[in-house]
Design a protein around this motif. Sequence first.
Motif, PDB file in Angstrom:
ATOM      1  N   GLY A 234       0.825  -1.210   0.000  1.00 18.23           N
ATOM      2  CA  GLY A 234       0.000   0.000   0.000  1.00 18.23           C
ATOM      3  C   GLY A 234       0.854   1.253   0.000  1.00 18.23           C
ATOM      4  N   ALA A 235       1.905   1.250   0.815  1.00 20.62           N
ATOM      5  CA  ALA A 235       2.813   2.407   0.858  1.00 20.62           C
ATOM      6  C   ALA A 235       3.505   2.582  -0.489  1.00 20.62           C
ATOM      7  N   ARG A 236       3.928   1.490  -1.079  1.00 21.62           N
ATOM      8  CA  ARG A 236       4.595   1.541  -2.380  1.00 21.62           C
ATOM      9  C   ARG A 236       3.669   2.095  -3.460  1.00 21.62           C
TER      10      ARG A 236
ATOM     11  N   GLU B 269      -0.823   4.605  -1.317  1.00 17.22           N
ATOM     12  CA  GLU B 269      -2.081   4.574  -0.577  1.00 17.22           C
ATOM     13  C   GLU B 269      -2.102   5.513   0.616  1.00 17.22           C
ATOM     14  N   PHE B 270      -0.952   5.796   1.193  1.00 19.81           N
ATOM     15  CA  PHE B 270      -0.882   6.626   2.399  1.00 19.81           C
ATOM     16  C   PHE B 270      -0.336   8.022   2.135  1.00 19.81           C
ATOM     17  N   ASP B 271      -0.154   8.381   0.875  1.00 21.74           N
ATOM     18  CA  ASP B 271       0.339   9.711   0.543  1.00 21.74           C
ATOM     19  C   ASP B 271      -0.664  10.767   0.989  1.00 21.74           C
TER      20      ASP B 271
END
Length: 94
Positions: A85-87, A90-92
């Motif tokens: 998800g981070a890649r 998703e958390f931007d």
Amino acid sequence: MTSDAFFDESAGAGVLTQRGPFESGVDGSKPPLDLSGAEWLSSSQGVGDVQIAFVDGFIAMRDGRSPEGPSLIFTPAEWNAFVLGARDGEFDLT
């Protein structure tokens, strides 16, 4: 403490694969882990505020600026979902 999790080079950086059986609590919860002897790792990029450790097949994450504080505990599947998800951004925040 040993871990049955390992990084899967073919899956990309930070993705874990489980070796052998995975066990959790009877109700599916994570067991309490003894993190007192954990080898905490910091990123080589940045100031190392986030630290992770591999303990008994789980991944623990803590704030390196407050190591006496609580740690988040992830199963290998949860860790994979987080890393992927981070890649994918998703958390931007932007």
